[in-house]
Design a protein around this motif. Structure first.
Motif, PDB file in Angstrom:
ATOM      1  N   PHE A 167       0.927  -1.088  -0.006  1.00  0.00           N
ATOM      2  CA  PHE A 167       0.097  -0.046   0.206  1.00  0.00           C
ATOM      3  C   PHE A 167       0.725   1.338  -0.055  1.00  0.00           C
ATOM      4  CE2 PHE A 167      -2.401  -3.361   1.775  1.00  0.00           C
ATOM      5  CZ  PHE A 167      -3.611  -3.256   1.633  1.00  0.00           C
ATOM      6  N   VAL A 168       0.602   2.094  -0.832  1.00  0.00           N
ATOM      7  CA  VAL A 168       1.231   3.613  -0.769  1.00  0.00           C
ATOM      8  C   VAL A 168       0.135   4.562  -1.029  1.00  0.00           C
ATOM      9  CG1 VAL A 168       1.827   3.540  -3.041  1.00  0.00           C
ATOM     10  CG2 VAL A 168       3.405   4.862  -1.526  1.00  0.00           C
ATOM     11  N   SER A 169       0.404   5.409  -0.296  1.00  0.00           N
ATOM     12  CA  SER A 169      -0.481   7.023  -0.461  1.00  0.00           C
ATOM     13  C   SER A 169       0.161   8.269  -0.781  1.00  0.00           C
ATOM     14  CB  SER A 169      -1.598   7.013   0.445  1.00  0.00           C
ATOM     15  OG  SER A 169      -2.482   7.745   0.412  1.00  0.00           O
ATOM     16  N   ASP A 170      -0.343   8.928  -1.408  1.00  0.00           N
ATOM     17  CA  ASP A 170       0.131  10.552  -1.467  1.00  0.00           C
ATOM     18  C   ASP A 170       1.563  10.541  -2.196  1.00  0.00           C
ATOM     19  OD1 ASP A 170      -1.881  12.355   0.325  1.00  0.00           O
ATOM     20  OD2 ASP A 170      -1.725  10.323   1.131  1.00  0.00           O
ATOM     21  N   THR A 171       1.745  10.165  -3.451  1.00  0.00           N
ATOM     22  CA  THR A 171       2.692   9.863  -4.161  1.00  0.00           C
ATOM     23  C   THR A 171       2.934  11.183  -4.967  1.00  0.00           C
ATOM     24  OG1 THR A 171       1.797   8.767  -5.879  1.00  0.00           O
ATOM     25  CG2 THR A 171       3.070   7.701  -4.071  1.00  0.00           C
TER      26      THR A 171
ATOM     27  N   GLN B 124      13.616  16.449  -1.240  1.00  0.00           N
ATOM     28  CA  GLN B 124      13.804  15.764  -2.286  1.00  0.00           C
ATOM     29  C   GLN B 124      12.463  14.827  -2.409  1.00  0.00           C
ATOM     30  OE1 GLN B 124      18.093  14.260  -2.916  1.00  0.00           O
ATOM     31  NE2 GLN B 124      18.212  14.920  -0.745  1.00  0.00           N
ATOM     32  N   ASN B 125      11.505  15.441  -2.600  1.00  0.00           N
ATOM     33  CA  ASN B 125      10.380  14.539  -2.600  1.00  0.00           C
ATOM     34  C   ASN B 125      10.131  13.628  -3.788  1.00  0.00           C
ATOM     35  OD1 ASN B 125       9.823  17.115  -0.872  1.00  0.00           O
ATOM     36  ND2 ASN B 125       8.265  15.733  -0.154  1.00  0.00           N
ATOM     37  N   THR B 126      10.382  14.061  -4.939  1.00  0.00           N
ATOM     38  CA  THR B 126      10.036  13.319  -6.213  1.00  0.00           C
ATOM     39  C   THR B 126      11.073  12.258  -6.223  1.00  0.00           C
ATOM     40  OG1 THR B 126      11.457  14.915  -7.339  1.00  0.00           O
ATOM     41  CG2 THR B 126       9.185  15.196  -7.618  1.00  0.00           C
ATOM     42  N   ARG B 127      12.291  12.468  -5.746  1.00  0.00           N
ATOM     43  CA  ARG B 127      13.231  11.425  -5.576  1.00  0.00           C
ATOM     44  C   ARG B 127      13.024  10.260  -4.690  1.00  0.00           C
ATOM     45  NH1 ARG B 127      19.245  11.686  -2.955  1.00  0.00           N
ATOM     46  NH2 ARG B 127      20.090   9.585  -3.202  1.00  0.00           N
ATOM     47  N   ALA B 128      12.056  10.554  -3.559  1.00  0.00           N
ATOM     48  CA  ALA B 128      11.744   9.683  -2.456  1.00  0.00           C
ATOM     49  C   ALA B 128      10.719   8.768  -3.274  1.00  0.00           C
ATOM     50  CB  ALA B 128      11.347  10.358  -1.203  1.00  0.00           C
TER      51      ALA B 128
END
Length: 309
Positions: free
Chosen positions: A34-38, A53-57
């Motif tokens: 499960f993943v959310s808020d990408t 570095q949010n997009t890298r994460a």
């Protein structure tokens, strides 16, 4: 003395059995992630929250999920920052194509960002990527676990659509609860019933529409949401509620609120994370994997075992 020894070995055996049940063997295959808020951070959001570095994460979370090779992945909303803009989907599309090639089935829920500004176009773009999705709720069964996936964007639903989803929810939960092949039910939507986030509020409408039936149904064992960009685990009247909004959005601060249940994961507050689920008989083992501060690796930082009826 003979009876005392028998009693001692009996107690020891019981304790060992319980301990083994509480720590399932990690060799089982990953049933689902499960993943959310990408979503990519918007400029206006950076006024209030610090980027990291949010997009890298997010890219690293996608890579970690591909390495897991789960049978299914559930993306719980705010998949991109602006759903109507085609270019916002480019990196997500590459990930979805990779997941499809390796045999991982991917299911999605719409968050507020997915239908922000131009909701019809945003929803059309979303539906192209997640054709199984239904805007008034849909069901997926993985192994013997039922996932009831609900739309919590109530401002985008008409009164008739809200009622249609509610009737479907009632009928579906009742059917699953009486289905011998279903061991447990997980309910998911984007907006949380419980959160200590300082940036977003718990959803009163989600609580009103979905909580009572969830609490009253024996097979309903877990409620998962996103929206709040943090990891939280609430236990309310012996049932478990997770907030897993750490897929790459700007991290949100938390502060305990008087009207919230205790956050039993209070010591675990990673910036970026996703959730893994494995099944061992009647037990569901949950592990949250978080990205190290230096972006070097993912570590299992929090785990819980939930028993199904």
């Amino acid at each position: 003395m003979k009876y005392l020894l028998l009693f001692f070995w009996g107690v020891l055996f019981c304790k060992t059995s319980v301990a083994q049940a509480a720590r399932p063997d990690s060799a089982a295959a990953v049933l689902m992630d499960f993943v959310s808020d990408t979503q990519q951070p918007l400029g206006v959001e950076k006024i209030y929250l610090k980027p990291a570095q949010n997009t890298r994460a997010t890219a690293m979370i996608f890579s970690a999920i591909l390495r897991d090779k789960p049978a299914a992945l559930f993306m719980l909303g705010d998949i991109v920052s602006l759903g109507y803009r085609n270019k916002k989907w480019i990196k997500t599309d590459r990930f979805l194509d990779s997941a499809k090639r390796q045999g991982t089935k991917v299911y999605g829920l719409m968050g507020n960002h997915d239908v922000m500004a131009r909701d019809k176009k945003g929803e059309n773009n979303f539906q192209k990527r997640f054709p199984a999705h239904n805007r008034t709720g849909y069901l997926q069964v993985i192994d013997s676990i039922a996932l009831v996936l609900l739309n919590s964007n109530f401002s985008k639903l008409s009164v008739k659509e809200t009622d249609r989803q509610q009737q479907w929810y009632i009928k579906t939960i009742d059917s699953l609860n009486h289905h011998a092949g279903i061991k447990g039910i997980i309910v998911a939507c984007h907006h949380p019933i419980f959160t200590n986030s300082n940036m977003v509020k718990p959803s009163a409408t989600v609580r009103q529409q979905f909580l009572t039936l969830f609490m009253a149904t024996p097979k309903c064992v877990l409620f998962i949401t996103g929206h709040a960009h943090a990891f939280e685990h609430f236990r309310y009247q012996q049932k478990d509620f997770l907030v897993i909004g750490g897929g790459g959005g700007l991290h949100q601060p938390l502060s305990a609120k008087a009207n919230m249940p205790a956050d039993i994961a209070a010591a675990y507050k990673p910036m970026f994370h996703y959730l893994q689920l494995r099944r061992y008989g009647s037990l569901l083992q949950l592990r949250s994997y978080h990205l190290a501060a230096d972006f070097s690796t993912f570590t299992a930082g929090y785990s819980a075992v939930i028993a199904t009826p």
